[in-house]
Enzyme design. Structure first.
Site, short mmCIF file in Angstrom:
data_model
loop_
_atom_site.label_atom_id
_atom_site.label_comp_id
_atom_site.label_asym_id
_atom_site.label_seq_id
_atom_site.Cartn_x
_atom_site.Cartn_y
_atom_site.Cartn_z
N GLU A 97 32.12 70.23 83.46
CA GLU A 97 31.63 68.91 83.87
C GLU A 97 30.57 69.08 84.96
OE1 GLU A 97 31.72 66.15 81.93
OE2 GLU A 97 33.89 66.38 81.94
N GLY A 143 33.55 56.29 77.45
CA GLY A 143 33.34 57.70 77.75
C GLY A 143 33.62 58.61 76.57
N SER A 169 30.52 56.54 72.10
CA SER A 169 30.20 55.69 70.95
C SER A 169 28.69 55.66 70.73
CB SER A 169 30.73 54.27 71.17
OG SER A 169 30.02 53.62 72.20
N SER A 170 27.93 55.84 71.80
CA SER A 170 26.47 55.77 71.66
C SER A 170 25.95 56.95 70.85
CB SER A 170 25.79 55.71 73.04
OG SER A 170 26.09 56.86 73.81
N ASP A 189 26.68 65.30 74.02
CA ASP A 189 27.37 64.32 73.19
C ASP A 189 26.88 64.38 71.75
OD1 ASP A 189 28.22 63.64 75.68
OD2 ASP A 189 27.41 61.60 75.66
P1 ADP Z 1 29.83 55.38 75.45
O1 ADP Z 1 28.81 56.21 74.78
O2 ADP Z 1 30.62 56.14 76.47
O3 ADP Z 1 30.73 54.67 74.50
P2 ADP Z 1 27.50 53.97 76.30
O4 ADP Z 1 27.30 52.94 77.36
O5 ADP Z 1 26.71 55.21 76.38
O6 ADP Z 1 29.07 54.27 76.29
O7 ADP Z 1 27.22 53.33 74.88
C1 ADP Z 1 27.80 52.11 74.52
C2 ADP Z 1 26.74 51.23 73.87
O8 ADP Z 1 26.33 51.78 72.60
C3 ADP Z 1 27.26 49.85 73.53
O9 ADP Z 1 27.17 48.99 74.64
C4 ADP Z 1 26.31 49.43 72.40
O10 ADP Z 1 25.08 49.02 72.91
C5 ADP Z 1 26.08 50.75 71.67
N1 ADP Z 1 27.05 50.90 70.57
C6 ADP Z 1 28.00 51.83 70.46
N2 ADP Z 1 28.70 51.70 69.31
C7 ADP Z 1 28.17 50.62 68.67
C8 ADP Z 1 28.44 49.96 67.43
N3 ADP Z 1 29.44 50.34 66.61
N4 ADP Z 1 27.66 48.90 67.10
C9 ADP Z 1 26.66 48.50 67.91
N5 ADP Z 1 26.36 49.08 69.08
C10 ADP Z 1 27.10 50.12 69.47
MG MG Z 2 27.12 57.17 75.72
#
Ligand code: ADP
Ligand code: MG
Length: 397
Positions: free
Chosen positions: A32, A120, A123-124, A168
């Site tokens: 990390e 975390g 999802s992005s 990631d």
């Molecule tokens: P993490 O990557 O830790 O989940 P982030 O803030 O980097 O958090 O990314 C989250 C953002 O990515 C959400 O607010 C949205 O804008 C986008 N996102 C992620 N998954 C989806 C999805 N399935 N549909 C639409 N947007 C998404």
């Molecule tokens: Mg992210």
């Protein structure tokens, strides 16, 4: 979820998708704040993923809907414009394609995901890698999983505007079942580290604290590492070091004499953490879970005391985990200042540890944290177009 996604696609666009791309979220096991010091990280892809159903269009336009977002969006494949919302994560890979001089086709897209957003688990990256994969298929370009990771990374840094490392996207693109991925952030060389000992389970618990302070604190840590390196070089401790990654634990006594206290503590975290990545990988390979757990606890102490990125909530979650039989070790995962903890547990104890951590957290903070058991899983995949194919391939992935 896949069948619902296909139905959404049909209802929206009046035809079947030609393919579905699936890309997983990830969790970082250890390593990390080493990435921007050109060091080592050890994430794994997890069994929660984002699915992107796609079919080609001949007019160069892109239409997209995502489950959980009311608004549908539309943009031009060759020249997307930044909007400042979720659609940027979809348009980003189109931008990255264009930037590389690759022709991006028009597509109809529908998205569904079971990666928790903003927790975390990345999802992005799951979304951007899945879109990049759908785009590769749609364009017929010969691109490797590593290329997809780089395109998705470029989407986040160059289009969405998040200055993140490439870990990631690499984990989401290159992960393998029952294995972690060792990434050398200087060379981007990767190595699969099998997780031996069928006994291990990974538990992720969300502190519920969103990383508000993260942006400022993160930039400050990056600057402190630069200062530590500059002081070390100036004092002749490491005259040729390009990054803190070039220093080893044997340099610590000399560093302590040469550096101011705060840069020294930051450097000590990075240097010992970097060494822990390979010690941890060795413990995983040997199936020595107690040794791996002890390294997680060491990493947590270092993140809390030397790097100062923990919070009361993260400390409490780790202490509760470490105090529960069947938990080998715990640490915060991600940059800190909120987000999640990771617990390496015996698989038959996973529920007990989750329950005990949840109860302890609730006693201290008055609310139950969300918890997920995650399994190291494969990276980005295409599920072929026909409904039969999709159904047949959807379960074992
Ligand atoms: P993490 O990557 O830790 O989940 P982030 O803030 O980097 O958090 O990314 C989250 C953002 O990515 C959400 O607010 C949205 O804008 C986008 N996102 C992620 N998954 C989806 C999805 N399935 N549909 C639409 N947007 C998404
Ligand atoms: Mg992210």
């Amino acid at each position: 979820m896949l069948e619902t996604l296909r139905e959404t696609f049909r209802a929206r666009y009046g035809r079947d998708p030609e393919l579905v791309a699936r890309a997983p979220g990830r969790v970082n096991l250890i390593g990390e704040h080493t990435d921007y010091n050109e060091g080592l990280v050890l994430p794994c892809a997890i069994d929660r993923a984002t699915f992107v159903a796609a079919a080609g269009r001949s007019d160069g336009r892109v239409r997209v809907v995502s489950e959980g977002y009311a608004d549908a969006a539309e943009f031009t494949a060759a020249a997307p414009v930044r909007r400042g919302d979720w659609v940027d994560y979809v348009a980003g890979p189109f931008f990255a394609f264009a930037e590389r001089g690759l022709a991006a086709p028009g597509l109809d897209l529908a998205i569904a995901s079971d990666v928790p957003r903003g927790a975390g688990l990345s999802s992005s990256a799951a979304l951007a890698v899945a879109v990049a994969c759908a785009l590769r298929e749609g364009s017929g370009q010969a691109l490797s999983a590593r290329d997809l990771a780089e395109l998705a990374h470029r989407a986040e840094t160059g289009f969405v505007g998040v200055p993140c490392g490439v870990m990631d996207q690499m984990a989401s693109a290159l992960g393998e079942p029952d294995a972690a991925l060792r990434i050398d952030c200087r060379t981007l060389a990767t190595e699969t580290v099998p997780i031996a000992g069928g006994d291990a389970a990974l538990l992720v618990v969300h502190s519920g604290v969103h990383r508000r302070l993260a942006a400022g604190g993160y930039a400050q840590r990056v600057a402190e590492c630069r200062a530590a390196l500059a002081q070390a070089r100036a004092a002749g401790v490491a005259p040729r070091a390009r990054a803190l990654r070039d220093l080893s634990p044997a340099d610590l006594p000399a560093l302590e004499r040469a550096l101011e206290p705060v840069p020294f503590r930051r450097a000590r975290h990075v240097i010992t953490e970097n060494a822990r990545v390979d010690r941890f990988a060795g413990a995983l390979r040997a199936g020595d879970l107690p040794a791996a757990g002890a390294l997680l606890r060491e990493a947590m102490a270092s993140l809390r005391d030397d790097y100062a990125v923990s919070t009361r909530e993260l400390d409490a979650l780790c202490a509760a985990g470490d105090g529960t039989p069947g938990c080998y070790g715990s640490r915060l995962t991600g940059a800190g200042w909120g987000g999640c903890t990771l617990h390496l547990v015996r698989s038959d104890a996973a529920e007990r540890v989750a329950e005990s951590v949840g109860a302890a957290f609730e006693r201290a903070f008055g609310r139950r944290p969300e918890a997920w058991r995650v399994r190291p899983s494969s990276g980005v995949r295409i599920l072929p177009g026909g409904p039969e194919d999709v159904r047949r391939r959807s379960t074992p992935l």
